[in-house]
Design a protein around this motif. Structure first.
Motif, short mmCIF file in Angstrom:
data_model
loop_
_atom_site.label_atom_id
_atom_site.label_comp_id
_atom_site.label_asym_id
_atom_site.label_seq_id
_atom_site.Cartn_x
_atom_site.Cartn_y
_atom_site.Cartn_z
N TYR A 215 0.84 -1.18 0.00
CA TYR A 215 0.00 0.00 0.00
C TYR A 215 0.88 1.24 0.00
O TYR A 215 1.73 1.40 0.88
N VAL A 216 0.66 2.09 -0.99
CA VAL A 216 1.46 3.30 -1.15
C VAL A 216 0.64 4.48 -0.64
O VAL A 216 -0.35 4.89 -1.27
N SER A 217 1.02 5.03 0.49
CA SER A 217 0.35 6.23 1.01
C SER A 217 0.83 7.45 0.24
O SER A 217 1.96 7.49 -0.25
N VAL A 317 12.24 13.82 9.45
CA VAL A 317 11.76 12.58 8.84
C VAL A 317 10.44 12.18 9.47
O VAL A 317 9.49 11.78 8.79
N ALA A 318 10.36 12.29 10.81
CA ALA A 318 9.12 11.93 11.51
C ALA A 318 7.94 12.79 11.06
O ALA A 318 6.81 12.33 10.97
N ARG A 323 3.40 6.62 7.67
CA ARG A 323 2.95 5.44 8.43
C ARG A 323 2.60 5.89 9.85
O ARG A 323 3.40 5.77 10.77
N LYS A 324 1.41 6.44 9.97
CA LYS A 324 0.98 6.98 11.26
C LYS A 324 -0.51 6.70 11.43
O LYS A 324 -1.17 6.21 10.50
N SER A 331 0.62 1.28 11.85
CA SER A 331 0.36 1.07 13.27
C SER A 331 -0.13 2.38 13.86
O SER A 331 0.29 3.47 13.44
N SER A 332 -1.03 2.29 14.83
CA SER A 332 -1.53 3.51 15.47
C SER A 332 -0.44 4.23 16.25
O SER A 332 -0.56 5.42 16.55
#
Length: 596
Positions: A215-217, A317-318, A323-324, A331-332
């Motif tokens: 899956y590409v966000s 970066v964060a 992926r959030k 992941s949550s």
């Protein structure tokens, strides 16, 4: 009078803590603990690339086939559970990429099997399996406990640095490339094992249509119309593919969720079985070369991200991470709890190791030919799909000039065309003056280096006639890799190693010809080449192994026995690895003298 140094509140040397088994692991398939002196942490990072674009000239229906929009990687790293100060206890990582059920359907589609039975079977076995690795755990700032017993120069240097309260260990880096049908998590046994011995292992999930499903966000400011691709289409098409319609995109945006697209496995055009040795049309080099081109660009982007983190810009970066919580496949927890200051200047970003399995092995070969990657030091090639490897060029700049080790399965070694390709690129490295090893794990099949062999050993044994214990196959692979790196890496990257060493690379003299070390005892019939091995007198062999295991289980009740988990090979048998090619002892010593 000089005051004595104050005792540190946190010990600088600790041993790994084994994770507790979950309730599910008492009944379902589980992955074994890692053997190194460190616990293992894990994090997912997906960030937009600097220049989103189609990659290669490959087109179908007038549209580009492959796109580079984001880079997704799983980072395995040495962690310190005893000093974790995040919110609550760190959580273990799911083995099946999220969303789990949809990913299982992707595997069913890849295998051409109905989705319902595949999903149901995985749900009963490994859909909820956990890695013995902890999400966002604190990066280790200590040296292994056992190093205090080292009376040589390594132990002395460690003791000197221990007196400096600001000193922290710095770890080498490995970038891992998966094979067809793979993901960033399905090689966790190897990636996590290497991390437990003090490595950053960056497992890239490729978006080149080689994985079963990914899956590409996309960032919130990307419009659906900007994504032009025949395979990454945000609109629902007539074939019923799982893509996102404009209305769904708008609903997700209102909820604060970014759009995404699904990239499933791409079949070669008019040549669906190009991986088969019996395919008369051969490999679809147009598609495979385009995929390797995209993989190379992803690897370069991943290295750029590592540079940002290592230079103290982890917060940047964060802030870009996709992926959030709320985004597809995430992941949550996201990257919550990560102290990026701990990550500053903790990676050796010179002499980085490239490592890959199968099609990832072919990717590693091609990366090792790229003379522009000055940060790349060496390559570890696991059971390479040699047929998909582009040929080396005529000039030195287009050929492998870096040290490499090729570790193959026995089933691929009986595939003569593939064996010849491995010999070809191994000679390419050797002719350039680089150190080169070419090995085979006896009794192993192609999946022996993946988590599937560890999770489903009985299926591997029955269907593919694998004869080696899956845990031993992983151990041989990682140990040989560590011995190779101990020779190749510069001293500053190996001075604190507590790495496994069975002297596998020193066990044999190089044969005059690589073919001389091959044996035909387990060579399969022609129709099973590259798929399974042949076990002579199979019933007798299995009966003998069953009797031996049963007897040892009775005698050794209450104690762990190494060979109770699977494998038909006798552990007392010395010939676990065939050496087809290796440098002379003089060449290795000359290399060591140069780097030290």
């Amino acid at each position: 009078m000089t005051a004595p140094p104050q005792a540190s509140t946190k010990p600088l040397r600790k041993s790994a803590v084994k994770p507790r088994k979950t309730l599910r692991e008492l009944f379902l398939h589980r992955l074994p603990h890692y053997n190194g002196p460190y616990n293992v942490g894990y994090m997912d990072i997906e960030v937009p690339v600097r220049n989103p674009r189609p990659v290669s000239d490959l087109r179908r229906n007038g549209k580009p086939v492959l796109r580079l929009d984001t880079v997704l990687m799983g980072i395995y790293y040495p962690c310190d559970l005893q000093s974790h100060n995040g919110a609550g206890k760190p959580h273990r990582v799911d083995w099946m990429p999220r969303p789990r059920a949809a990913t299982a359907k992707g595997y069913a589609k890849y295998l051409h099997i109905p989705a319902l039975p595949v999903t149901a079977y995985l749900a009963c076995t490994s859909l909820y399996t956990k890695l013995p690795a902890f999400r966002n755990a604190k990066l280790a700032a200590h040296w292994p406990e056992d190093i205090r017993n080292d009376t040589g120069p390594t132990g002395q240097k460690a003791r000197e640095e221990e007196e400096n309260p600001t000193s922290r260990p710095k770890f080498p880096v490995i970038i891992f490339s998966h094979g067809l049908g793979g993901s960033r998590l399905c090689y966790s046994s190897i990636c996590g094992e290497l991390a437990s011995f003090g490595f950053f292992v960056i497992a890239i999930e490729h978006r080149d249509g080689s994985g079963a499903r990914t899956y590409v966000s996309l960032p919130s400011n990307v419009e659906a119309a900007a994504i032009e691709s025949s395979t990454a289409d945000l609109h629902t098409n007539n074939e019923g593919k799982e893509h996102t319609s404009d209305k769904k995109v708008q609903r997700r945006r209102k909820k604060g969720v970014n759009p995404y697209y699904v990239m499933d496995y791409i079949l070669p055009k008019d040549n669906a079985q190009d991986t088969s040795p019996h395919n008369r049309r051969g490999v679809d080099h147009i598609l495979r070369s385009a995929q390797i081109e995209l993989r190379q660009e992803e690897i370069k982007e991943a290295f750029y991200i590592l540079n940002l983190i290592n230079s103290g810009r982890g917060d940047e970066v964060a802030s870009l991470n996709l992926r959030k919580k709320g985004n597809i496949g995430s992941s949550s927890i996201g990257l919550n709890g990560v102290d990026w200051e701990d990550w500053k200047d903790r990676m050796f970003l010179s002499k980085v190791t490239m490592m890959g399995h199968s099609f990832g092995g072919a990717t590693t070969v091609q990366i090792c030919r790229d003379d522009s990657l000055t940060w790349l030091g060496q390559g570890i090639i696991l059971d390479a799909w040699g047929q998909a490897t582009p040929p080396g060029g005529k000039t030195l700049k287009e050929r492998i000039t870096k040290p490499i080790i090729s570790i193959s399965s026995e089933v691929f070694m009986h595939w003569k065309d593939n064996f010849d390709k491995i010999v070809e690129f191994s000679n390419e490295a050797r002719d350039s003056g680089a150190l080169c090893w070419m090995l085979t794990v006896v009794g192993s099949t192609h999946l022996a280096m993946t988590d599937l062999a560890v999770l489903y050993p009985q299926w591997m044994s029955i269907l593919m006639k694998s004869m080696v214990d899956p845990l031993r196959a992983v151990s041989l692979t990682t140990t040989a890799s560590l011995e190779f790196l101990k020779i190749i890496l510069p001293p500053e990257q190996t001075k604190y190693n507590m790495w496994a060493d069975e002297k596998l690379l020193q066990s044999a003299e190089p044969p005059s010809e690589p073919e001389e070390s091959l044996r035909s005892d387990h060579a399969p019939d022609h129709k099973w080449v590259a798929v399974r091995l042949k076990i002579p007198n199979e019933f007798t062999v299995r009966l003998r192994v069953w009797v031996r295991r049963t007897w040892r289980f009775i005698v050794c009740t209450g104690r762990e026995v190494a060979d109770l988990s699977g494998g038909l090979q006798d552990f007392g048998q010395k010939d676990e690895i065939w050496t087809h090619m290796c440098p002379t002892h003089e060449a290795v010593q000359e290399h060591l003298n140069q780097v030290r």
